[in-house]
Design an enzyme around this catalytic site. Structure first.
Site: not given
Ligand code: FW2
Length: 298
Positions: A51, A162, A203
């Site tokens: 993301t 995750k 993560v």
């Molecule tokens: C990604 C993450 C972190 C997010 C999280 C949502 O892939 O960026 O899911 O920051 O606020 O794992």
């Protein structure tokens, strides 16, 4: 580090690395430099095209570009391949395998509402047909569907998850229902909790701008200094909450530059970069938060 419970020694800090853009194009050199810096700070693996990396805004070619850039620095990579085009997803999964990537991941097909569970199960089984180690990226609030522990059991071939979820219980449920599966929580606010509850790690997007703090949280938890770990976690929480007020992903670019001291380019519109006034305001406030905790005034 004698006497540290085994599970805490192994808890991984995984960073969903941002994608640096300049003039609409990925800046490969900046991505490589950022990746090296994060690894030096002690993060364990790099999650590519998540993301924070703006995965849904990237073409298949750009997802591959990101992967190849990070692979030039490290093989400790999780390659996120999800999209709304099954052909593209499978082709990226194959590409990952050919390039020797140990682990790939995917979010569930998003946007389309009301998909029956059977289609979600099939989506992941098809990806497993292309690669030996596939993780689920579960992010119900963004994707609109929750691929829960029971669904994962039904899919049967996933090796990890995750779970971007504010409920640690939801993450723990994967472990209960699918023993042997690697489980990572993806909420910035649950880094300490993820480690302390014996999940396989975290993560956290915040690892882009305060990786050393997350590494320190893990160390404190493993030494039983839970109060100190909690303080650091609260500092991360305040930084994240501040950043979210300006738009989280665009803010991360500003915080990396301001806190870590190097350029990581810009996000890609519609995640527009912050203006000069917002940048300054965000950074001033972020520094005040960090000073408050460093001076033990929190
Ligand atoms: C990604 C993450 C972190 C997010 C999280 C949502 O892939 O960026 O899911 O920051 O606020 O794992």
């Amino acid at each position: 580090m004698e006497g540290i419970p085994e599970v805490m020694k192994m808890a991984e800090i995984i960073v969903p690395v941002l994608t640096p853009f300049n003039d609409g194009k990925i800046n490969i050199e900046l991505l490589k430099e950022h990746t090296s810096s994060l690894l030096k700070a002690g993060v364990d693996r790099i999650f590519v095209n998540g993301t924070t990396g703006m995965g849904p805004a990237l073409s298949p070619g750009e997802k591959e570009t990101n992967l190849k850039a990070v692979l030039e620095v490290t093989d400790k990579v999780i390659f996120q391949v999800g999209s709304l085009n099954m052909g593209e997803v499978k082709s990226l999964a194959r590409e990952g395998k050919e390039l020797g990537v140990k682990t790939i991941a995917s979010y569930a097909p998003y946007y389309f509402t009301g998909l029956p569970k059977s289609l979600i199960v099939r989506y992941f089984k098809e990806i497993c047909g292309e690669h030996d180690e596939v993780y689920l990226y579960n992010y119900p609030s963004a994707v609109g569907k929750d691929v829960d522990a029971e669904t994962v059991k039904e899919i049967g071939c996933l090796k990890g998850v995750k779970d971007t979820n504010d409920s640690i219980n939801h993450s723990l449920q994967y472990k209960r229902v699918n023993p042997g599966m690697k489980v990572f929580n993806g909420a910035d606010t649950l880094v300490m909790t993820s480690i302390a509850t014996g999940l396989d790690g975290t993560v956290s997007a915040a690892a882009n701008f305060v990786p050393e703090v997350l590494v320190e949280i893990r160390r404190k938890v493993s030494e039983g200094k839970v109060g100190e770990a909690m303080k650091l976690q609260f500092m991360v929480d305040e930084l994240v909450s501040l950043a979210k007020g300006y738009g989280y992903i665009p803010s991360i670019y500003v915080l990396v530059k301001g806190i870590r001291g190097y350029d990581v380019g810009n996000p890609r519109p519609p995640l527009f970069p912050l203006g000069d006034v917002e940048r300054k305001e965000l950074l001033d406030k972020a520094i005040k938060i960090m000073e408050k905790y460093n001076k033990n005034e929190a």
